[in-house]
Scaffold this motif. Structure first.
Motif, PDB file in Angstrom:
ATOM      1  N   ALA A   8       0.812  -1.213   0.000  1.00  0.00           N
ATOM      2  CA  ALA A   8       0.000   0.000   0.000  1.00  0.00           C
ATOM      3  C   ALA A   8       0.847   1.266   0.000  1.00  0.00           C
ATOM      4  N   ILE A   9       0.181   2.368  -0.338  1.00  0.00           N
ATOM      5  CA  ILE A   9       0.753   3.706  -0.242  1.00  0.00           C
ATOM      6  C   ILE A   9       0.193   4.359   1.019  1.00  0.00           C
ATOM      7  N   PRO A  10       0.937   4.373   2.116  1.00  0.00           N
ATOM      8  CA  PRO A  10       0.426   4.996   3.341  1.00  0.00           C
ATOM      9  C   PRO A  10       0.539   6.516   3.326  1.00  0.00           C
ATOM     10  N   GLN A  11       1.478   7.016   2.514  1.00  0.00           N
ATOM     11  CA  GLN A  11       1.667   8.452   2.335  1.00  0.00           C
ATOM     12  C   GLN A  11       2.372   8.642   1.009  1.00  0.00           C
ATOM     13  N   PHE A  12       2.189   9.791   0.385  1.00  0.00           N
ATOM     14  CA  PHE A  12       2.839  10.037  -0.898  1.00  0.00           C
ATOM     15  C   PHE A  12       4.326  10.320  -0.690  1.00  0.00           C
ATOM     16  N   GLY A  13       5.127   9.884  -1.663  1.00  0.00           N
ATOM     17  CA  GLY A  13       6.561  10.133  -1.546  1.00  0.00           C
ATOM     18  C   GLY A  13       7.371   9.228  -2.448  1.00  0.00           C
ATOM     19  N   GLU A  14       8.607   8.982  -2.061  1.00  0.00           N
ATOM     20  CA  GLU A  14       9.537   8.145  -2.810  1.00  0.00           C
ATOM     21  C   GLU A  14       9.097   6.677  -2.761  1.00  0.00           C
ATOM     22  N   PRO A  15       9.680   5.808  -3.590  1.00  0.00           N
ATOM     23  CA  PRO A  15       9.298   4.392  -3.566  1.00  0.00           C
ATOM     24  C   PRO A  15       9.375   3.755  -2.184  1.00  0.00           C
ATOM     25  N   SER A  16      10.266   4.257  -1.344  1.00  0.00           N
ATOM     26  CA  SER A  16      10.439   3.667  -0.010  1.00  0.00           C
ATOM     27  C   SER A  16       9.209   3.800   0.876  1.00  0.00           C
ATOM     28  N   VAL A  17       8.245   4.656   0.508  1.00  0.00           N
ATOM     29  CA  VAL A  17       7.048   4.790   1.354  1.00  0.00           C
ATOM     30  C   VAL A  17       6.137   3.574   1.225  1.00  0.00           C
ATOM     31  N   LEU A  18       6.262   2.814   0.156  1.00  0.00           N
ATOM     32  CA  LEU A  18       5.410   1.643  -0.022  1.00  0.00           C
ATOM     33  C   LEU A  18       5.598   0.685   1.153  1.00  0.00           C
ATOM     34  N   ALA A  19       4.489   0.177   1.674  1.00  0.00           N
ATOM     35  CA  ALA A  19       4.559  -0.640   2.889  1.00  0.00           C
ATOM     36  C   ALA A  19       3.560  -1.786   2.820  1.00  0.00           C
ATOM     37  N   MET A  20       3.952  -2.912   3.358  1.00  0.00           N
ATOM     38  CA  MET A  20       3.058  -4.064   3.442  1.00  0.00           C
ATOM     39  C   MET A  20       2.019  -3.832   4.535  1.00  0.00           C
ATOM     40  N   GLN A  21       0.799  -4.307   4.273  1.00  0.00           N
ATOM     41  CA  GLN A  21      -0.260  -4.262   5.274  1.00  0.00           C
ATOM     42  C   GLN A  21      -1.081  -5.547   5.168  1.00  0.00           C
ATOM     43  N   THR A  22      -1.818  -5.835   6.213  1.00  0.00           N
ATOM     44  CA  THR A  22      -2.653  -7.038   6.247  1.00  0.00           C
ATOM     45  C   THR A  22      -4.098  -6.644   6.501  1.00  0.00           C
ATOM     46  N   VAL A  23      -5.008  -7.182   5.695  1.00  0.00           N
ATOM     47  CA  VAL A  23      -6.437  -6.938   5.859  1.00  0.00           C
ATOM     48  C   VAL A  23      -7.156  -8.277   5.793  1.00  0.00           C
ATOM     49  N   GLU A  24      -8.434  -8.275   6.147  1.00  0.00           N
ATOM     50  CA  GLU A  24      -9.228  -9.487   5.999  1.00  0.00           C
ATOM     51  C   GLU A  24      -9.523  -9.750   4.531  1.00  0.00           C
ATOM     52  N   ILE A  25      -9.555 -11.026   4.161  1.00  0.00           N
ATOM     53  CA  ILE A  25      -9.935 -11.376   2.801  1.00  0.00           C
ATOM     54  C   ILE A  25     -11.407 -11.007   2.607  1.00  0.00           C
ATOM     55  N   PRO A  26     -11.710 -10.192   1.581  1.00  0.00           N
ATOM     56  CA  PRO A  26     -13.094  -9.758   1.395  1.00  0.00           C
ATOM     57  C   PRO A  26     -13.949 -10.863   0.781  1.00  0.00           C
ATOM     58  N   GLN A  27     -15.270 -10.689   0.868  1.00  0.00           N
ATOM     59  CA  GLN A  27     -16.202 -11.655   0.307  1.00  0.00           C
ATOM     60  C   GLN A  27     -16.942 -11.027  -0.867  1.00  0.00           C
ATOM     61  N   PRO A  28     -17.137 -11.769  -1.945  1.00  0.00           N
ATOM     62  CA  PRO A  28     -17.772 -11.189  -3.130  1.00  0.00           C
ATOM     63  C   PRO A  28     -19.257 -10.920  -2.929  1.00  0.00           C
ATOM     64  N   SER A  29     -19.703  -9.812  -3.510  1.00  0.00           N
ATOM     65  CA  SER A  29     -21.130  -9.536  -3.588  1.00  0.00           C
ATOM     66  C   SER A  29     -21.703 -10.304  -4.778  1.00  0.00           C
ATOM     67  N   ALA A  30     -22.961 -10.078  -5.095  1.00  0.00           N
ATOM     68  CA  ALA A  30     -23.675 -10.921  -6.064  1.00  0.00           C
ATOM     69  C   ALA A  30     -22.981 -11.027  -7.411  1.00  0.00           C
ATOM     70  N   ASN A  31     -22.428  -9.915  -7.928  1.00  0.00           N
ATOM     71  CA  ASN A  31     -21.848  -9.903  -9.269  1.00  0.00           C
ATOM     72  C   ASN A  31     -20.327  -9.888  -9.265  1.00  0.00           C
ATOM     73  N   GLN A  32     -19.729 -10.150  -8.128  1.00  0.00           N
ATOM     74  CA  GLN A  32     -18.274 -10.113  -8.016  1.00  0.00           C
ATOM     75  C   GLN A  32     -17.681 -11.507  -7.902  1.00  0.00           C
ATOM     76  N   VAL A  33     -16.359 -11.564  -8.189  1.00  0.00           N
ATOM     77  CA  VAL A  33     -15.590 -12.766  -7.900  1.00  0.00           C
ATOM     78  C   VAL A  33     -14.386 -12.374  -7.049  1.00  0.00           C
ATOM     79  N   LEU A  34     -13.915 -13.315  -6.266  1.00  0.00           N
ATOM     80  CA  LEU A  34     -12.690 -13.137  -5.497  1.00  0.00           C
ATOM     81  C   LEU A  34     -11.573 -13.837  -6.262  1.00  0.00           C
TER      82      LEU A  34
END
Length: 318
Positions: A8-34
């Protein structure tokens, strides 16, 4: 395990700002796929947004952290109740979340089922399928907007880049005669794609070629403006970099040229057509480098070097 890693981009800046983050795996709505992502394409717009430049950055500045990435390939692992076009286990690719949602730099992503192309792995690799969508559709639509057809003489700036190397091949397939600017290191590469390669360091492009019918400007700024001298009066110009489009188009019109900027629009039909070309070998994709998801900063540095031949991808599922 219900966790999904993202870059993710937690703040704008140089490439070094890119950072790993962890979220819950989302669930698809009626017309979506995971989709369990195998590869994600890396494009110049990703780096510009990370740096805080352009419309996507402006619109997302209050929504950080934001996950970039508009090209993905991978496996469908779940689908909504109304999805019938694809099933779990199918391999797919697509141009997704453009321009504001993004999300491709992720182990899993929700996608509208109608935005996906099927991938037949015996014919097209997943890495190619992830590298194709945004760059390929940008090239296709730029040629469409410029009305490139049989017999046209077309100059493409940055012919060795992600969009440029596809645009050369698509223009040749339309029957155009193609010239393309590149560095000395890429002259052979560009020539093998079917273009007359012009080393931009040797002399101004206008001194290396006669007047062309069409300019596909993938550089913008002063480079794009200087290349206008290569276009015949009444010729057509399409400039892709949005930040400098107004300046390039203004100068082009002063010179008596037809000129437009463009913003690519996702098209499954175009993606499918180019996938078919990949299958039969009439289109080739060059993958310059692949990086792991956690090495995305290096991928951005590669893109920002301005000397990338072909495409850069993130290998997500490794």
């Amino acid at each position: 395990m219900n966790e999904c890693k993202q870059l993710a981009i937690p703040q704008f800046g140089e490439p070094s700002v890119l950072a790993m983050q962890t979220v819950e795996i989302p669930q698809p709505s009626a017309n979506q796929v995971l989709v369990k992502v195998a590869y994600a394409g890396v494009n110049p717009i990703d780096a510009k947004t990370r740096a805080g430049l352009g419309w996507a950055a402006q619109q997302n500045q209050d929504k950080l952290p934001w996950v970039p990435g508009y090209d993905i390939s991978g496996e469908v692992v779940a689908r909504g109740t109304e999805v019938t076009s694809v099933s779990p286990g199918d391999l797919v690719s697509g141009f997704v979340g453009f321009p504001l949602q993004g999300g491709g730099y992720s182990e899993f992503i929700l996608v509208d089922a109608g935005a996906l192309s099927r991938v037949e792995p015996d014919n097209v690799s997943l890495i190619e399928a992830a590298a194709l969508p945004l760059a390929g559709q940008t090239a296709w639509q730029a040629l469409d907007k410029a009305k490139v057809s049989d017999g046209d003489q077309v100059l493409i700036l940055a012919g060795a880049g992600g969009v440029g190397h596809i645009a050369i091949q698509l223009a040749v397939a339309r029957g155009a005669s193609v010239l393309a600017s590149c560095s000395a290191d890429n002259v052979d590469f560009v020539s093998k794609l079917g273009a007359i390669a012009l080393d931009y360091r040797l002399a101004p492009l206008a001194e290396q070629t006669g007047k062309v019918d069409v300019l596909i400007d993938l550089m913008g700024g002063d480079t794009g403006i200087a290349a206008l001298d290569c276009v015949r009066e009444g010729g057509r110009v399409v400039t892709v970099p949005t930040i400098t489009a107004e300046a390039v188009c203004e100068r082009a019109r002063e010179l008596g040229l037809e000129a437009e900027g463009m913003l690519v629009t996702p098209s499954v039909e175009q993606n499918d057509a180019m996938m078919a070309m990949l299958e039969v070998g009439t289109l080739q994709l060059y993958i310059a480098a692949q990086y792991g998801l956690s090495d995305g900063a290096e991928a951005h540095r590669q893109i920002e070097s301005g000397h990338t031949r072909g495409k850069v991808v993130l290998a997500v599922d490794i």
